[in-house]
Structure formats: structure tokens, C-alpha cells
Design an enzyme around this catalytic site. Sequence first.
Site, PDB file in Angstrom:
ATOM      1  NE  ARG A   1      -1.530   0.838   3.945  1.00 18.42           N
ATOM      2  CZ  ARG A   1      -0.774   1.750   4.577  1.00 18.42           C
ATOM      3  NH1 ARG A   1      -0.810   3.014   4.213  1.00 18.42           N
ATOM      4  NH2 ARG A   1       0.006   1.389   5.582  1.00 18.42           N
TER       5      ARG A   1
ATOM      6  NE  ARG B   1     -18.854 -18.787  23.666  1.00 19.48           N
ATOM      7  CZ  ARG B   1     -20.158 -19.037  23.815  1.00 19.48           C
ATOM      8  NH1 ARG B   1     -20.920 -18.179  24.487  1.00 19.48           N
ATOM      9  NH2 ARG B   1     -20.693 -20.128  23.305  1.00 19.48           N
TER      10      ARG B   1
ATOM     11  CB  CYS C   1      -1.203  -3.582  12.047  1.00 18.79           C
ATOM     12  SG  CYS C   1      -1.007  -2.367  10.733  1.00 18.79           S
TER      13      CYS C   1
ATOM     14  NE  ARG D   1      -4.415  -5.258   8.878  1.00 17.76           N
ATOM     15  CZ  ARG D   1      -3.992  -4.363   8.003  1.00 17.76           C
ATOM     16  NH1 ARG D   1      -3.462  -4.741   6.856  1.00 17.76           N
ATOM     17  NH2 ARG D   1      -4.071  -3.073   8.280  1.00 17.76           N
TER      18      ARG D   1
ATOM     19  CG  ASP E   1       7.164  -1.945  10.004  1.00 15.36           C
ATOM     20  OD1 ASP E   1       8.275  -2.504   9.925  1.00 15.36           O
ATOM     21  OD2 ASP E   1       7.028  -0.710   9.937  1.00 15.36           O
TER      22      ASP E   1
ATOM     23  CG  HIS F   1       5.573  -6.478   5.835  1.00 17.50           C
ATOM     24  ND1 HIS F   1       4.289  -6.843   6.185  1.00 17.50           N
ATOM     25  CD2 HIS F   1       5.693  -5.171   6.179  1.00 17.50           C
ATOM     26  CE1 HIS F   1       3.661  -5.799   6.704  1.00 17.50           C
ATOM     27  NE2 HIS F   1       4.511  -4.765   6.723  1.00 17.50           N
TER      28      HIS F   1
ATOM     29  CB  ALA G   1       6.306   2.215   5.096  1.00 17.40           C
TER      30      ALA G   1
END
EC number: 2.1.1.45
Length: 264
Positions: free
Chosen positions: A21, A127, A146, A166, A169, A207, A263
Site C-alpha cells: 500500500r 471466548r 494491524c 494481520r 512491520d 514483512h 512507511a
Amino acid sequence: MKTYLQLLEHILQQGVEKSDRTGTGTLSVFGYQMRFDLTKGFPLVTTKKLHTRSIVHELLWFLRGDTNISYLKENGVTIWDEWADNNGDLGPVYGKQWRSWPTADGHTIDQLSDVVQQIKSNPDSRRLIVSAWNVGELDKMALMPCHALFQFYVANNKLSCQLYQRSADVFLGVPFNIASYSLLTHMVAQQCNLDVAEFIWTGGDCHLYLNHLEQAQIQLTREPLPLPSLTIKRKPASLFDYAYEDFEFVNYQSHPAIKAPIAV
């Protein structure tokens, strides 16, 4: 914190180059897990210096249900500056979802208060979950979550927490996330009269940005130092009454900081 260095090395060796992105480009792997035994020290990365003030204040800001960066700015924390609008607002990000998730009938749910009560009253529940991934409000958020969902688990009077992140960085963000959720686990455990056990970090798209590769390689040349311990100096009335001064990271030693661009 060799566990974290192993993730850096894994991405450098096995990562595939992907667009993203921000337009920066990444080396990425999908699906990775790290486990941290919270009884053997507090998992602050030692192969570079972390700004612990930012870690603590950001978590306290989340717990307030706040989504404006004014509190952070007042306390010298700049990590959200790039995403805020001219008024300092971020939209319905983490704090809003954790403390005031909107329901279809116009009410709100305080997920954190609920999960603390569930841990106290029904510790074997499956739960014990808090989610920031509110599909109906994602388009209103300055940055989609994130670290999207976390779950608590109680066994033998000890509390563990697992986070699903999910998008990770790994150079800049993940060391903060590990520390933040480990701190939250200690706080919830104290409020529920439990000991701590594990923090488990599970990543989706893990990543390294292409402009962080050199920094990651520098970090891999450094030998990890002994982990600090965490002291919580008092037990406040609730999870939402802690102050920055309540926390001390005892004997935190680290190698020097390594600068890297964020970023956006």
C-alpha cells in the site's frame, strides 16, 4: 530475544518481494509464530534500543478509548503523527473498538471491561477475545488495525495472551507490539489476581520494508542482552486507572538505536 532475531533472519532468507500500500515494497512471509515466557523476563528487544515511553503511553492511550493524538503529543509520543488529520483525529481506531464497539441497536460494547469480568467469573471460557477489526468502520479509520485480535487463556491460575497481527512491520512495529501486549497481559493478570504465563505473537503478512533490510542485517550482528523485568508499582482500582509512573522496566540494557524510515 533470539526468537525475534530468528524472524528477521527467516524473512531475509525466505521472504518474497511484494508490492504494498505504501509503495515502498517489502520482503514478506506469510504465517509465523513466536512464544515468549513472561516468567523469564519482559520481552523488550535488546539488539536495538526501544523507546519504552512510547510503548507505555500508547497502551494507556488505547485503554482510555482515545482516538485523538493530543494525549500522545502531550507525553512526547510521535508514533501516530503521520496518520492523524489536522485536528489530531484518527477515526475509530483501536481505542474506540476496544472500549466502545458500536452495535446495530445504537449501544456500545466495552470489550475490555467485559473480558476482564469474564476472566474473573469464567476463566475457562474460550471466548476471552477482544477485536479491533470492525468491518463496518474500517473505511473511517486512518489506518486499519494491524494487530487485529487478541485472546486470553487461563490455566493453573496463570494468564496467557495470544495476538493475531494481520500485517506486521517486523523491524519497526513488531518489537513495540510484543512489548505492548506483554505489558497488557501483566496488567490484566494483576487486575484478575493471576500470575502471568506466555505471550504468543502470531503474524499474518510478516514483512521487512525494502528500506529496512540494511537495518535488519545490522541488528542480526548484535548479541542479545539479558531481558529486563517489569515492576508494576501499585494495583489501581481498574485496568483503566494505571499511570505511566506505575511501570518500571528493571535492568533494561540494549544496543544503540537503529534509525529507519516509517512507511506511510
